[in-house]
Write a protein that holds these residues in place. Structure first.
Motif, PDB file in Angstrom:
ATOM      1  N   VAL A   1       0.984  -1.189  -0.007  1.00  0.00           N
ATOM      2  CA  VAL A   1       0.050  -0.035  -0.073  1.00  0.00           C
ATOM      3  C   VAL A   1       0.959   1.193  -0.005  1.00  0.00           C
ATOM      4  CG1 VAL A   1      -1.818   1.300   1.289  1.00  0.00           C
ATOM      5  CG2 VAL A   1      -1.785  -1.033   0.982  1.00  0.00           C
ATOM      6  N   ILE A   2       0.839   2.081  -0.799  1.00  0.00           N
ATOM      7  CA  ILE A   2       1.416   3.509  -0.857  1.00  0.00           C
ATOM      8  C   ILE A   2       0.523   4.621  -0.710  1.00  0.00           C
ATOM      9  CG2 ILE A   2       2.856   4.759  -2.517  1.00  0.00           C
ATOM     10  CD1 ILE A   2       3.542   2.195  -3.967  1.00  0.00           C
ATOM     11  N   TRP A   3       0.929   5.519   0.213  1.00  0.00           N
ATOM     12  CA  TRP A   3      -0.019   6.535   0.812  1.00  0.00           C
ATOM     13  C   TRP A   3       0.698   7.918   0.284  1.00  0.00           C
ATOM     14  CZ3 TRP A   3      -4.025   6.928   4.431  1.00  0.00           C
ATOM     15  CH2 TRP A   3      -3.975   8.119   4.870  1.00  0.00           C
ATOM     16  N   GLY A   4       0.030   8.783  -0.398  1.00  0.00           N
ATOM     17  CA  GLY A   4       0.527   9.972  -0.863  1.00  0.00           C
ATOM     18  C   GLY A   4      -0.106  10.688  -2.118  1.00  0.00           C
ATOM     19  N   GLU A   5       0.769  11.600  -2.406  1.00  0.00           N
ATOM     20  CA  GLU A   5       0.017  12.573  -3.409  1.00  0.00           C
ATOM     21  C   GLU A   5       0.217  12.037  -4.953  1.00  0.00           C
ATOM     22  OE1 GLU A   5       4.283  13.734  -2.690  1.00  0.00           O
ATOM     23  OE2 GLU A   5       2.774  13.419  -1.269  1.00  0.00           O
ATOM     24  N   LEU A   6      -0.841  12.378  -5.673  1.00  0.00           N
ATOM     25  CA  LEU A   6      -0.960  12.153  -7.166  1.00  0.00           C
ATOM     26  C   LEU A   6      -1.309  13.431  -7.685  1.00  0.00           C
ATOM     27  CD1 LEU A   6      -1.305  10.337  -9.895  1.00  0.00           C
ATOM     28  CD2 LEU A   6      -3.617   9.835  -9.155  1.00  0.00           C
TER      29      LEU A   6
ATOM     30  N   THR B   1      -4.798   7.824  -2.152  1.00  0.00           N
ATOM     31  CA  THR B   1      -4.517   9.243  -2.461  1.00  0.00           C
ATOM     32  C   THR B   1      -5.805   9.887  -2.557  1.00  0.00           C
ATOM     33  OG1 THR B   1      -3.267  10.873  -3.920  1.00  0.00           O
ATOM     34  CG2 THR B   1      -4.559   9.065  -4.937  1.00  0.00           C
ATOM     35  N   ARG B   2      -5.851  11.201  -3.072  1.00  0.00           N
ATOM     36  CA  ARG B   2      -7.037  11.975  -3.162  1.00  0.00           C
ATOM     37  C   ARG B   2      -6.995  12.961  -4.351  1.00  0.00           C
ATOM     38  NH1 ARG B   2     -11.076  12.468   1.029  1.00  0.00           N
ATOM     39  NH2 ARG B   2     -12.374  14.139   0.976  1.00  0.00           N
ATOM     40  N   VAL B   3      -7.802  12.903  -5.272  1.00  0.00           N
ATOM     41  CA  VAL B   3      -8.023  13.981  -6.518  1.00  0.00           C
ATOM     42  C   VAL B   3      -9.272  14.806  -6.368  1.00  0.00           C
ATOM     43  CG1 VAL B   3      -6.403  12.332  -7.672  1.00  0.00           C
ATOM     44  CG2 VAL B   3      -8.777  12.261  -8.046  1.00  0.00           C
ATOM     45  N   GLY B   4      -9.280  15.663  -6.985  1.00  0.00           N
ATOM     46  CA  GLY B   4     -10.525  16.556  -7.284  1.00  0.00           C
ATOM     47  C   GLY B   4     -11.526  15.766  -8.231  1.00  0.00           C
ATOM     48  N   ASP B   5     -12.753  16.149  -7.999  1.00  0.00           N
ATOM     49  CA  ASP B   5     -14.006  15.870  -8.946  1.00  0.00           C
ATOM     50  C   ASP B   5     -13.601  16.628 -10.240  1.00  0.00           C
ATOM     51  OD1 ASP B   5     -16.110  14.614 -10.101  1.00  0.00           O
ATOM     52  OD2 ASP B   5     -17.443  15.546  -8.647  1.00  0.00           O
ATOM     53  N   ASP B   6     -12.803  16.440 -10.994  1.00  0.00           N
ATOM     54  CA  ASP B   6     -12.536  17.387 -12.101  1.00  0.00           C
ATOM     55  C   ASP B   6     -11.624  16.599 -13.214  1.00  0.00           C
ATOM     56  OD1 ASP B   6      -9.827  17.068 -11.054  1.00  0.00           O
ATOM     57  OD2 ASP B   6      -9.649  19.066 -10.016  1.00  0.00           O
ATOM     58  N   ASP B   7     -11.500  17.208 -14.464  1.00  0.00           N
ATOM     59  CA  ASP B   7     -11.116  16.534 -15.564  1.00  0.00           C
ATOM     60  C   ASP B   7      -9.691  16.150 -15.292  1.00  0.00           C
ATOM     61  OD1 ASP B   7     -13.211  16.806 -16.932  1.00  0.00           O
ATOM     62  OD2 ASP B   7     -12.547  18.653 -17.933  1.00  0.00           O
TER      63      ASP B   7
ATOM     64  N   LEU C   1       5.114  14.691   2.347  1.00  0.00           N
ATOM     65  CA  LEU C   1       4.386  15.912   1.796  1.00  0.00           C
ATOM     66  C   LEU C   1       2.901  15.816   2.183  1.00  0.00           C
ATOM     67  CD1 LEU C   1       5.021  18.706  -0.138  1.00  0.00           C
ATOM     68  CD2 LEU C   1       4.110  17.535  -2.086  1.00  0.00           C
ATOM     69  N   ALA C   2       2.407  14.795   1.958  1.00  0.00           N
ATOM     70  CA  ALA C   2       0.989  14.466   2.447  1.00  0.00           C
ATOM     71  C   ALA C   2       0.707  14.624   3.603  1.00  0.00           C
ATOM     72  CB  ALA C   2       0.523  13.175   1.761  1.00  0.00           C
ATOM     73  N   GLN C   3       1.666  14.601   4.751  1.00  0.00           N
ATOM     74  CA  GLN C   3       1.395  14.702   6.039  1.00  0.00           C
ATOM     75  C   GLN C   3       1.693  16.319   6.613  1.00  0.00           C
ATOM     76  OE1 GLN C   3       2.613  11.594   4.492  1.00  0.00           O
ATOM     77  NE2 GLN C   3       4.269  11.320   6.086  1.00  0.00           N
ATOM     78  N   ARG C   4       1.985  17.228   5.731  1.00  0.00           N
ATOM     79  CA  ARG C   4       2.289  18.420   6.105  1.00  0.00           C
ATOM     80  C   ARG C   4       0.992  19.101   6.742  1.00  0.00           C
ATOM     81  NH1 ARG C   4       7.222  21.378   3.099  1.00  0.00           N
ATOM     82  NH2 ARG C   4       7.480  19.638   1.526  1.00  0.00           N
ATOM     83  N   ALA C   5      -0.153  19.203   6.028  1.00  0.00           N
ATOM     84  CA  ALA C   5      -1.324  19.675   6.673  1.00  0.00           C
ATOM     85  C   ALA C   5      -2.068  18.803   7.641  1.00  0.00           C
ATOM     86  CB  ALA C   5      -2.454  19.831   5.385  1.00  0.00           C
TER      87      ALA C   5
ATOM     88  N   TRP D   1      -5.024  16.368  -2.524  1.00  0.00           N
ATOM     89  CA  TRP D   1      -4.119  15.464  -1.820  1.00  0.00           C
ATOM     90  C   TRP D   1      -3.747  15.672  -0.491  1.00  0.00           C
ATOM     91  CZ3 TRP D   1       0.557  17.586  -0.276  1.00  0.00           C
ATOM     92  CH2 TRP D   1       0.801  18.570  -0.927  1.00  0.00           C
ATOM     93  N   GLU D   2      -3.865  17.084  -0.267  1.00  0.00           N
ATOM     94  CA  GLU D   2      -3.546  17.422   1.221  1.00  0.00           C
ATOM     95  C   GLU D   2      -4.369  16.872   2.569  1.00  0.00           C
ATOM     96  OE1 GLU D   2      -1.951  21.859   1.345  1.00  0.00           O
ATOM     97  OE2 GLU D   2      -2.734  21.697  -0.513  1.00  0.00           O
ATOM     98  N   ARG D   3      -5.630  16.426   2.386  1.00  0.00           N
ATOM     99  CA  ARG D   3      -6.433  15.773   3.034  1.00  0.00           C
ATOM    100  C   ARG D   3      -6.740  14.366   2.755  1.00  0.00           C
ATOM    101  NH1 ARG D   3     -11.588  19.996   2.829  1.00  0.00           N
ATOM    102  NH2 ARG D   3     -12.176  19.558   0.703  1.00  0.00           N
ATOM    103  N   ILE D   4      -5.809  13.568   2.439  1.00  0.00           N
ATOM    104  CA  ILE D   4      -6.256  12.221   2.359  1.00  0.00           C
ATOM    105  C   ILE D   4      -6.561  11.594   3.588  1.00  0.00           C
ATOM    106  CG2 ILE D   4      -5.377   9.841   1.794  1.00  0.00           C
ATOM    107  CD1 ILE D   4      -2.836  11.291   0.459  1.00  0.00           C
ATOM    108  N   ALA D   5      -7.627  10.800   3.539  1.00  0.00           N
ATOM    109  CA  ALA D   5      -8.486  10.469   4.674  1.00  0.00           C
ATOM    110  C   ALA D   5      -8.126   8.604   4.986  1.00  0.00           C
ATOM    111  CB  ALA D   5      -9.766  10.371   4.692  1.00  0.00           C
ATOM    112  N   CYS D   6      -8.182   8.269   6.340  1.00  0.00           N
ATOM    113  CA  CYS D   6      -8.040   6.750   6.319  1.00  0.00           C
ATOM    114  C   CYS D   6      -9.463   6.316   6.533  1.00  0.00           C
ATOM    115  CB  CYS D   6      -7.320   6.488   7.828  1.00  0.00           C
ATOM    116  SG  CYS D   6      -7.094   4.804   8.116  1.00  0.00           S
TER     117      CYS D   6
END
Length: 298
Positions: free
Chosen positions: A7-12, A48-54, A128-132, A104-109
């Motif tokens: 399992v890999i945790w962090g930004e896309l 990870t977490r992405v927006g509801d966008d293109d 990076l993903a833990q700074r916020a 990606w700054e608010r990836i949830a468990c």
């Protein structure tokens, strides 16, 4: 150390290069690791977490053939991440401008993430993903769900001037494998006050420390015994250095899951990283013949 569920945790996110340098390229250090692990024949679940966008839909469509995206979260409010990248033509070194306030700054468990983490043999994360605060809380909950004996792999991936000492210190405290480059070793000495960060990390407990030296190769410090010095592999001119460290780590993780010895793992990781440096962007696609050659034991 041999296991298979990763399992890999962090930004896309998207790396925005100038059009002349290739335009948009898929990025985010943890996502890059997942990408190259998938290309090399491994498999990982990316949290990870992405927006509801293109941008988010395009990113998932690109990475999905190589990576399990079932744990990716869709943020209804924040946009997919992006980084403006400028590559120094003289050195090939990239300079990054991060666009803040992204998904990606608010990836949830989530419960699904918690279940996957509890089953994983290897958990990979960066900084990076833990700074916020929201991202830090999610990551802390995820690591708390890990099963005993899971191998936790930390790729610091620090930006120049990064001084998030509380985040870095906690990330290091959990790690069984730590990957750094020479600049990051110096940053740890400065930020955490450790005169010799590698000796400190090895002295705390049994862990593997990997330090990459760019064109000078890499050094693997086993949990016990003498360091393993590995030569670099030369890249073909015309590419850039974006994502090389992520590629190295991906093949190092593959070696862990396959039970390779550390010297072989480092050799294959260096070869793969050089192939990435020979291309534009962090996530080039290799054909089957190239993959087979890159994975061939030296």
């Amino acid at each position: 150390m041999s296991t298979d569920a990763v399992v890999i945790w962090g930004e896309l996110l998207w790396d925005r290069f100038p059009p002349a340098a290739g335009g948009d390229q898929l990025g985010g250090a943890p996502a890059n690791v997942a990408w190259h692990l998938g290309q090399a024949g491994g498999w990982a679940q990316l949290v990870t977490r992405v927006g509801d966008d293109d941008d988010g839909r395009r990113a998932l469509a690109r990475i999905a053939p190589l990576v399990d995206t079932t744990l990716v979260q869709i943020d209804p409010e924040r946009a997919t991440g992006e980084v403006t990248v400028v590559v120094d033509p003289a050195t090939g070194e990239p300079r990054y401008t991060l666009h803040a306030g992204r998904a990606w700054e608010r990836i949830a468990c989530t419960p699904a993430v918690q279940a996957a983490i509890a089953d994983a043999g290897v958990i990979v994360y960066g900084t990076l993903a833990q700074r916020a605060p929201e991202g830090l809380a999610g990551w802390q909950a995820a690591l708390a769900a890990a099963r005993p004996g899971a191998i936790k792999v930390y790729d610091a991936n620090l930006r120049p001037g990064d001084r998030a000492g509380h985040v870095i210190g906690e990330a290091l405290a959990h790690a069984d494998v730590v990957k750094l480059n020479d600049r990051e070793v110096g940053q740890l000495a400065d930020v955490l006050g450790w005169p010799d960060p590698v000796a400190h990390l090895r002295g705390e407990r049994a862990r593997v420390v990997v330090v990459t030296h760019g064109a000078a190769g890499s050094t693997i410090y086993p949990s016990a015994g003498a360091p393993i010095e590995l030569a670099a592999v030369a890249a073909t001119p015309g590419g850039d250095n974006v994502g090389c460290g992520d590629a190295y780590l991906a093949l190092f993780v593959l070696g862990l899951t396959c039970g390779w010895d550390l010297a072989l793992t480092g050799q294959v990781a260096a070869r793969w990283a050089a192939a990435v440096a020979s291309a534009r962007g962090a996530t080039p696609l290799f054909d089957d013949d190239q993959i087979a050659a890159l994975l061939e034991p030296a």
